[in-house]
Design a protein around this motif. Structure first.
Motif, PDB file in Angstrom:
ATOM      1  N   ASN A   1     -33.225  25.885  51.086  1.00  0.00           N
ATOM      2  CA  ASN A   1     -34.405  25.283  51.683  1.00  0.00           C
ATOM      3  C   ASN A   1     -34.062  23.876  52.137  1.00  0.00           C
ATOM      4  O   ASN A   1     -33.126  23.241  51.628  1.00  0.00           O
ATOM      5  N   LEU A   2     -34.845  23.377  53.094  1.00  0.00           N
ATOM      6  CA  LEU A   2     -34.596  22.070  53.685  1.00  0.00           C
ATOM      7  C   LEU A   2     -35.770  21.129  53.435  1.00  0.00           C
ATOM      8  O   LEU A   2     -36.927  21.551  53.426  1.00  0.00           O
ATOM      9  N   ASP A   3     -35.455  19.848  53.249  1.00  0.00           N
ATOM     10  CA  ASP A   3     -36.469  18.790  53.260  1.00  0.00           C
ATOM     11  C   ASP A   3     -35.874  17.616  54.026  1.00  0.00           C
ATOM     12  O   ASP A   3     -34.947  16.951  53.544  1.00  0.00           O
ATOM     13  N   LEU A   4     -36.383  17.382  55.217  1.00  0.00           N
ATOM     14  CA  LEU A   4     -35.761  16.455  56.153  1.00  0.00           C
ATOM     15  C   LEU A   4     -36.555  15.162  56.290  1.00  0.00           C
ATOM     16  O   LEU A   4     -37.774  15.199  56.505  1.00  0.00           O
ATOM     17  N   HIS A   5     -35.874  14.012  56.174  1.00  0.00           N
ATOM     18  CA  HIS A   5     -36.438  12.736  56.628  1.00  0.00           C
ATOM     19  C   HIS A   5     -36.315  12.749  58.154  1.00  0.00           C
ATOM     20  O   HIS A   5     -35.206  12.619  58.686  1.00  0.00           O
ATOM     21  N   ILE A   6     -37.415  12.881  58.846  1.00  0.00           N
ATOM     22  CA  ILE A   6     -37.304  13.135  60.271  1.00  0.00           C
ATOM     23  C   ILE A   6     -38.317  12.301  61.057  1.00  0.00           C
ATOM     24  O   ILE A   6     -39.490  12.226  60.693  1.00  0.00           O
ATOM     25  N   ASP A   7     -37.829  11.639  62.094  1.00  0.00           N
ATOM     26  CA  ASP A   7     -38.673  10.823  62.981  1.00  0.00           C
ATOM     27  C   ASP A   7     -39.468   9.775  62.209  1.00  0.00           C
ATOM     28  O   ASP A   7     -40.667   9.584  62.426  1.00  0.00           O
ATOM     29  N   GLU A   8     -38.780   9.082  61.308  1.00  0.00           N
ATOM     30  CA  GLU A   8     -39.412   8.008  60.541  1.00  0.00           C
ATOM     31  C   GLU A   8     -39.395   6.740  61.385  1.00  0.00           C
ATOM     32  O   GLU A   8     -38.722   5.763  61.086  1.00  0.00           O
ATOM     33  N   GLU A   9     -40.166   6.760  62.452  1.00  0.00           N
ATOM     34  CA  GLU A   9     -40.206   5.656  63.409  1.00  0.00           C
ATOM     35  C   GLU A   9     -41.404   5.857  64.318  1.00  0.00           C
ATOM     36  O   GLU A   9     -42.008   6.922  64.357  1.00  0.00           O
ATOM     37  N   LEU A  10     -41.751   4.830  65.048  1.00  0.00           N
ATOM     38  CA  LEU A  10     -42.874   4.910  65.984  1.00  0.00           C
ATOM     39  C   LEU A  10     -42.352   4.919  67.423  1.00  0.00           C
ATOM     40  O   LEU A  10     -42.822   4.179  68.271  1.00  0.00           O
ATOM     41  N   SER A  11     -41.384   5.771  67.676  1.00  0.00           N
ATOM     42  CA  SER A  11     -40.777   5.885  68.997  1.00  0.00           C
ATOM     43  C   SER A  11     -41.314   7.119  69.709  1.00  0.00           C
ATOM     44  O   SER A  11     -41.250   8.220  69.159  1.00  0.00           O
ATOM     45  N   PRO A  12     -41.798   6.972  70.936  1.00  0.00           N
ATOM     46  CA  PRO A  12     -42.298   8.145  71.660  1.00  0.00           C
ATOM     47  C   PRO A  12     -41.191   9.086  72.108  1.00  0.00           C
ATOM     48  O   PRO A  12     -41.474  10.190  72.575  1.00  0.00           O
ATOM     49  N   VAL A  13     -39.927   8.648  71.990  1.00  0.00           N
ATOM     50  CA  VAL A  13     -38.818   9.494  72.442  1.00  0.00           C
ATOM     51  C   VAL A  13     -37.985   9.999  71.265  1.00  0.00           C
ATOM     52  O   VAL A  13     -36.874  10.484  71.464  1.00  0.00           O
ATOM     53  N   ALA A  14     -38.483   9.912  70.037  1.00  0.00           N
ATOM     54  CA  ALA A  14     -37.774  10.499  68.902  1.00  0.00           C
ATOM     55  C   ALA A  14     -37.704  12.016  69.093  1.00  0.00           C
ATOM     56  O   ALA A  14     -38.682  12.652  69.474  1.00  0.00           O
ATOM     57  N   HIS A  15     -36.542  12.597  68.809  1.00  0.00           N
ATOM     58  CA  HIS A  15     -36.300  13.990  69.176  1.00  0.00           C
ATOM     59  C   HIS A  15     -36.404  14.980  68.023  1.00  0.00           C
ATOM     60  O   HIS A  15     -36.456  16.189  68.253  1.00  0.00           O
ATOM     61  N   GLY A  16     -36.404  14.500  66.789  1.00  0.00           N
ATOM     62  CA  GLY A  16     -36.190  15.388  65.659  1.00  0.00           C
ATOM     63  C   GLY A  16     -37.172  16.528  65.538  1.00  0.00           C
ATOM     64  O   GLY A  16     -36.780  17.707  65.528  1.00  0.00           O
ATOM     65  N   LEU A  17     -38.472  16.236  65.403  1.00  0.00           N
ATOM     66  CA  LEU A  17     -39.453  17.290  65.178  1.00  0.00           C
ATOM     67  C   LEU A  17     -39.561  18.221  66.370  1.00  0.00           C
ATOM     68  O   LEU A  17     -39.698  19.446  66.216  1.00  0.00           O
ATOM     69  N   SER A  18     -39.508  17.659  67.572  1.00  0.00           N
ATOM     70  CA  SER A  18     -39.588  18.490  68.766  1.00  0.00           C
ATOM     71  C   SER A  18     -38.402  19.448  68.830  1.00  0.00           C
ATOM     72  O   SER A  18     -38.564  20.645  69.099  1.00  0.00           O
ATOM     73  N   TRP A  19     -37.199  18.924  68.565  1.00  0.00           N
ATOM     74  CA  TRP A  19     -36.009  19.775  68.582  1.00  0.00           C
ATOM     75  C   TRP A  19     -36.130  20.874  67.533  1.00  0.00           C
ATOM     76  O   TRP A  19     -35.856  22.045  67.800  1.00  0.00           O
ATOM     77  N   LEU A  20     -36.541  20.503  66.312  1.00  0.00           N
ATOM     78  CA  LEU A  20     -36.645  21.469  65.228  1.00  0.00           C
ATOM     79  C   LEU A  20     -37.661  22.558  65.557  1.00  0.00           C
ATOM     80  O   LEU A  20     -37.397  23.752  65.336  1.00  0.00           O
ATOM     81  N   ALA A  21     -38.813  22.166  66.078  1.00  0.00           N
ATOM     82  CA  ALA A  21     -39.854  23.140  66.404  1.00  0.00           C
ATOM     83  C   ALA A  21     -39.350  24.171  67.412  1.00  0.00           C
ATOM     84  O   ALA A  21     -39.581  25.382  67.254  1.00  0.00           O
ATOM     85  N   HIS A  22     -38.641  23.721  68.444  1.00  0.00           N
ATOM     86  CA  HIS A  22     -38.142  24.649  69.455  1.00  0.00           C
ATOM     87  C   HIS A  22     -36.961  25.470  68.923  1.00  0.00           C
ATOM     88  O   HIS A  22     -36.819  26.656  69.262  1.00  0.00           O
ATOM     89  N   TYR A  23     -36.131  24.878  68.079  1.00  0.00           N
ATOM     90  CA  TYR A  23     -35.023  25.629  67.468  1.00  0.00           C
ATOM     91  C   TYR A  23     -35.574  26.793  66.645  1.00  0.00           C
ATOM     92  O   TYR A  23     -35.083  27.926  66.738  1.00  0.00           O
ATOM     93  N   LEU A  24     -36.586  26.520  65.842  1.00  0.00           N
ATOM     94  CA  LEU A  24     -37.142  27.564  64.982  1.00  0.00           C
ATOM     95  C   LEU A  24     -37.850  28.652  65.777  1.00  0.00           C
ATOM     96  O   LEU A  24     -37.947  29.804  65.325  1.00  0.00           O
ATOM     97  N   SER A  25     -38.349  28.306  66.959  1.00  0.00           N
ATOM     98  CA  SER A  25     -38.996  29.327  67.792  1.00  0.00           C
ATOM     99  C   SER A  25     -37.987  30.279  68.415  1.00  0.00           C
ATOM    100  O   SER A  25     -38.354  31.364  68.871  1.00  0.00           O
TER     101      SER A  25
END
Length: 426
Positions: free
Chosen positions: A220-244
């Motif tokens: 199982n995974l637990d990721l520190h991801i997009d811990e910033e206020l940047s509109p161009v952070a890629h982590g969650l968006s990349w992960l969501a599309h990878y899992l799809s």
């Protein structure tokens, strides 16, 4: 009020106020609130949960006291905790805190780690935490000292989970990624793979290696991801599309996700939709993120450093709240009390119906584990493990709720109460 004895197990508790989310469908209400409940206990297990009936003299009368099942601490850092006295950052913000804790590692011996981690676990247990997940910094392909040191920490009544917090850059090499995943998998039960994923180290190839290694070793995974206020952070968006597009057999928690609040509404809705389809859990960490995000010396922050919790709930994403750091360079305060975290979220996120509905944010074991729950906590057949809050009420809770009684398997394990206020006449 007379409280139960530490020595004797309970037959049960009468007249206890449980939150609405914990009660079976059709539970009666009075004046818009669920009526109190009677819980009968045998051999440390709940045998019945029924609406309150007076004059049950064989049960301890809680007199309407609020109660919850065992609390969760889904995201902590026992390796860093209680270091603020010797390592204080010179400037605010996430990256400055990371640098400060790098310097503090020269103090990290097995004895030092044990002393600080045991104190954190003891605080958590006294507050009613029954499951605590700690992230542990991991900076090369071999397990760090803290990984082994914290494996031996125990606290009665608390399950400890360990997450390897690895910078994304270490997964750039597929063989190194596999060695790290193998080491985690071979560390025993309750170990997860994690990663620090930020725009400062973003690498989609490394993310792919991370996901593939976790799958290969069934972690199982637990990721520190997009811990910033940047509109161009890629982590969650990349992960969501990878899992799809790719099957992942384990469960995934995504901690932080602050950048969701900085991008477009359209992007956030799409990311949350995809995460909900895969039952990815989002863990919001309001106390530390409010301190670290948009932090500039001498300037009031303009942005709230927190993820889109209400939107995640509306999309069907499982959501939890965690404390993150306690008394270290990332957060100089903290208490290992989930009620403090929820109180912070109450104001930062403008939550409603906090006791009856949002208390689930600090109790939902299924959201943390990804396992299908056998039933609601405190249902017949479940452990008689619960937390009671003397002197509090559903309108003011979680404020004014430091006093509590912690029961494990029907037996009182911790007690903290305040004396009633004394009136004085001048």
């Amino acid at each position: 009020m007379n409280f139960p004895s530490f020595a004797s197990p309970l037959n049960g508790i009468a007249n206890v106020r449980l939150p609405a989310w914990l009660l079976p469908a059709g539970w009666p209400e009075e004046a818009g609130e669920p009526v109190t409940a009677d819980l009968r206990v045998e051999a440390g297990k709940i045998t019945t949960m029924t609406p309150f009936q007076p004059d049950q003299n064989d049960l301890w009368d809680a007199q309407g006291m609020l109660a919850l099942p065992g609390l969760l601490e889904p995201h902590a850092h026992l390796d860093k905790t209680f270091t603020i006295g010797r390592s204080r950052p010179l400037k605010p913000g996430l990256l400055a805190a990371i640098e400060t804790l790098h310097e503090d590692r020269r103090h990290w011996t097995t004895a030092d780690l044990h002393q600080r981690a045991r104190q954190g676990m003891a605080w958590a247990a006294a507050n009613g935490v029954t499951r605590l997940r700690t992230h542990i910094d991991w900076f090369d392909a071999t397990p760090p000292l803290a990984w082994a040191a914290l494996a031996t920490i125990t606290q009665p009544g608390v399950m400890l989970e360990r997450v390897a917090l690895v910078p994304l850059t270490l997964f750039a090499d597929s063989e190194a990624a596999d060695r790290i995943a193998a080491a985690v998998a071979q560390s025993g039960n309750h170990c997860l793979l994690g990663g620090f994923i930020h725009s400062s180290n973003w690498d989609p190839a490394a993310m792919t290696n991370l996901m593939r290694s976790a799958s290969r070793w069934q972690l199982n995974l637990d990721l520190h991801i997009d811990e910033e206020l940047s509109p161009v952070a890629h982590g969650l968006s990349w992960l969501a599309h990878y899992l799809s597009e790719n099957r992942f057999s384990g469960h995934i928690c995504c901690s932080h996700g602050c950048a969701l609040a900085s991008g477009s509404e359209h992007q956030a809705v799409e990311v949350l939709r995809l995460l909900a389809e895969q039952r990815v859990t989002l863990i919001a960490l309001p106390m530390t993120n409010l301190l670290l995000q948009d932090a500039v010396t001498g300037r009031t922050p303009r942005q709230r450093g927190i993820t889109l919790l209400k939107e995640a709930q509306a999309a069907g994403v499982p959501v939890l709240l965690g404390c993150d750091n306690v008394q270290d360079a990332f957060c100089p305060a903290g208490s290992y009390d989930p009620l403090d975290t929820l109180a912070c979220a109450l104001f930062a996120l403008q939550l409603d119906n906090v006791f009856d509905w949002q208390s689930r944010l600090i109790c939902d074991v299924a959201a943390l584990s990804g396992d299908a729950p056998p039933g609601l906590p405190l249902a017949p057949g479940s452990d008689a493990t619960l937390i009671l809050f003397p002197g509090s009420d559903s309108l003011t809770w979680p404020l004014n709720s430091a006093a509590r009684l912690v029961f494990h398997h029907g037996r009182l394990a911790h007690q903290r109460t305040w004396n009633p206020e004394l009136s004085h006449e001048s």
